[in-house]
Design a protein around this motif. Sequence first.
Motif, PDB file in Angstrom:
ATOM      1  N   PRO A   6       0.839  -1.209   0.000  1.00 29.68           N
ATOM      2  CA  PRO A   6       0.000   0.000   0.000  1.00 29.68           C
ATOM      3  C   PRO A   6       0.872   1.256   0.000  1.00 29.68           C
ATOM      4  O   PRO A   6       2.019   1.248   0.459  1.00 29.68           O
ATOM      5  N   ILE A   7       0.329   2.341  -0.517  1.00 33.14           N
ATOM      6  CA  ILE A   7       1.079   3.588  -0.643  1.00 33.14           C
ATOM      7  C   ILE A   7       1.589   4.073   0.715  1.00 33.14           C
ATOM      8  O   ILE A   7       2.693   4.617   0.816  1.00 33.14           O
ATOM      9  N   GLU A   8       0.807   3.849   1.771  1.00 36.01           N
ATOM     10  CA  GLU A   8       1.218   4.287   3.103  1.00 36.01           C
ATOM     11  C   GLU A   8       2.504   3.589   3.544  1.00 36.01           C
ATOM     12  O   GLU A   8       3.391   4.214   4.123  1.00 36.01           O
ATOM     13  N   GLU A   9       2.590   2.296   3.268  1.00 29.66           N
ATOM     14  CA  GLU A   9       3.789   1.540   3.650  1.00 29.66           C
ATOM     15  C   GLU A   9       4.995   1.970   2.818  1.00 29.66           C
ATOM     16  O   GLU A   9       6.102   2.078   3.336  1.00 29.66           O
ATOM     17  N   ARG A  10       4.790   2.213   1.522  1.00 32.22           N
ATOM     18  CA  ARG A  10       5.906   2.657   0.684  1.00 32.22           C
ATOM     19  C   ARG A  10       6.425   4.024   1.122  1.00 32.22           C
ATOM     20  O   ARG A  10       7.635   4.255   1.174  1.00 32.22           O
ATOM     21  N   ILE A  11       5.511   4.924   1.474  1.00 30.70           N
ATOM     22  CA  ILE A  11       5.931   6.252   1.954  1.00 30.70           C
ATOM     23  C   ILE A  11       6.672   6.118   3.271  1.00 30.70           C
ATOM     24  O   ILE A  11       7.703   6.767   3.487  1.00 30.70           O
ATOM     25  N   ALA A  12       6.177   5.270   4.174  1.00 31.96           N
ATOM     26  CA  ALA A  12       6.822   5.089   5.476  1.00 31.96           C
ATOM     27  C   ALA A  12       8.234   4.533   5.310  1.00 31.96           C
ATOM     28  O   ALA A  12       9.163   4.971   5.996  1.00 31.96           O
ATOM     29  N   GLU A  13       8.418   3.593   4.396  1.00 34.33           N
ATOM     30  CA  GLU A  13       9.757   3.040   4.160  1.00 34.33           C
ATOM     31  C   GLU A  13      10.697   4.103   3.595  1.00 34.33           C
ATOM     32  O   GLU A  13      11.861   4.190   3.971  1.00 34.33           O
ATOM     33  N   ARG A  14      10.194   4.932   2.688  1.00 31.24           N
ATOM     34  CA  ARG A  14      11.021   5.984   2.100  1.00 31.24           C
ATOM     35  C   ARG A  14      11.411   7.020   3.160  1.00 31.24           C
ATOM     36  O   ARG A  14      12.551   7.469   3.219  1.00 31.24           O
ATOM     37  N   GLU A  15      10.453   7.376   4.018  1.00 27.72           N
ATOM     38  CA  GLU A  15      10.746   8.339   5.089  1.00 27.72           C
ATOM     39  C   GLU A  15      11.741   7.758   6.096  1.00 27.72           C
ATOM     40  O   GLU A  15      12.593   8.477   6.609  1.00 27.72           O
ATOM     41  N   ALA A  16      11.640   6.465   6.385  1.00 31.09           N
ATOM     42  CA  ALA A  16      12.557   5.824   7.339  1.00 31.09           C
ATOM     43  C   ALA A  16      13.978   5.791   6.796  1.00 31.09           C
ATOM     44  O   ALA A  16      14.942   5.842   7.558  1.00 31.09           O
ATOM     45  N   GLY A  17      14.127   5.741   5.481  1.00 29.44           N
ATOM     46  CA  GLY A  17      15.450   5.690   4.881  1.00 29.44           C
ATOM     47  C   GLY A  17      16.141   7.043   4.793  1.00 29.44           C
ATOM     48  O   GLY A  17      17.337   7.116   4.546  1.00 29.44           O
ATOM     49  N   ARG A  18      15.397   8.111   5.002  1.00 31.57           N
ATOM     50  CA  ARG A  18      15.981   9.450   4.928  1.00 31.57           C
ATOM     51  C   ARG A  18      16.760   9.774   6.189  1.00 31.57           C
ATOM     52  O   ARG A  18      16.394   9.344   7.283  1.00 31.57           O
ATOM     53  N   PRO A  19      17.814  10.576   6.061  1.00 29.43           N
ATOM     54  CA  PRO A  19      18.511  11.022   7.268  1.00 29.43           C
ATOM     55  C   PRO A  19      17.639  12.043   8.008  1.00 29.43           C
ATOM     56  O   PRO A  19      16.779  12.695   7.399  1.00 29.43           O
ATOM     57  N   SER A  20      17.862  12.164   9.305  1.00 32.30           N
ATOM     58  CA  SER A  20      17.067  13.115  10.073  1.00 32.30           C
ATOM     59  C   SER A  20      17.446  14.537   9.685  1.00 32.30           C
ATOM     60  O   SER A  20      18.569  14.812   9.263  1.00 32.30           O
ATOM     61  N   LEU A  21      16.511  15.453   9.846  1.00 30.74           N
ATOM     62  CA  LEU A  21      16.709  16.846   9.480  1.00 30.74           C
ATOM     63  C   LEU A  21      17.684  17.497  10.454  1.00 30.74           C
ATOM     64  O   LEU A  21      17.623  17.259  11.660  1.00 30.74           O
ATOM     65  N   ALA A  22      18.592  18.308   9.929  1.00 30.79           N
ATOM     66  CA  ALA A  22      19.599  18.962  10.770  1.00 30.79           C
ATOM     67  C   ALA A  22      18.930  19.917  11.761  1.00 30.79           C
ATOM     68  O   ALA A  22      17.882  20.491  11.474  1.00 30.79           O
ATOM     69  N   GLU A  23      19.536  20.083  12.911  1.00 28.38           N
ATOM     70  CA  GLU A  23      19.012  20.957  13.958  1.00 28.38           C
ATOM     71  C   GLU A  23      18.908  22.389  13.449  1.00 28.38           C
ATOM     72  O   GLU A  23      19.843  22.932  12.880  1.00 28.38           O
ATOM     73  N   GLY A  24      17.746  23.004  13.643  1.00 27.39           N
ATOM     74  CA  GLY A  24      17.541  24.389  13.240  1.00 27.39           C
ATOM     75  C   GLY A  24      17.225  24.566  11.771  1.00 27.39           C
ATOM     76  O   GLY A  24      17.089  25.682  11.299  1.00 27.39           O
ATOM     77  N   LYS A  25      17.090  23.483  11.035  1.00 23.16           N
ATOM     78  CA  LYS A  25      16.794  23.573   9.607  1.00 23.16           C
ATOM     79  C   LYS A  25      15.338  23.182   9.383  1.00 23.16           C
ATOM     80  O   LYS A  25      14.911  22.095   9.761  1.00 23.16           O
TER      81      LYS A  25
END
Length: 60
Positions: A6-25
Amino acid sequence: MFNRKPIEERIAEREAGRPSLAEGKHFEHGPAKFIFLFVIVFVVIGHLAGLLLLMALGLH
């Protein structure tokens, strides 16, 4: 359907693979920041120009 997740699972996997956003950005996408600032500046300048026009016409 068609052996796809499902699209929700694919989006969740893509978001999990991203690095966390830098502090203050707040914007990780440069063009998004540019468009956001452009719209804010355009609205402020538009309001000031409208106010000056109305004051010049004596309709304020």
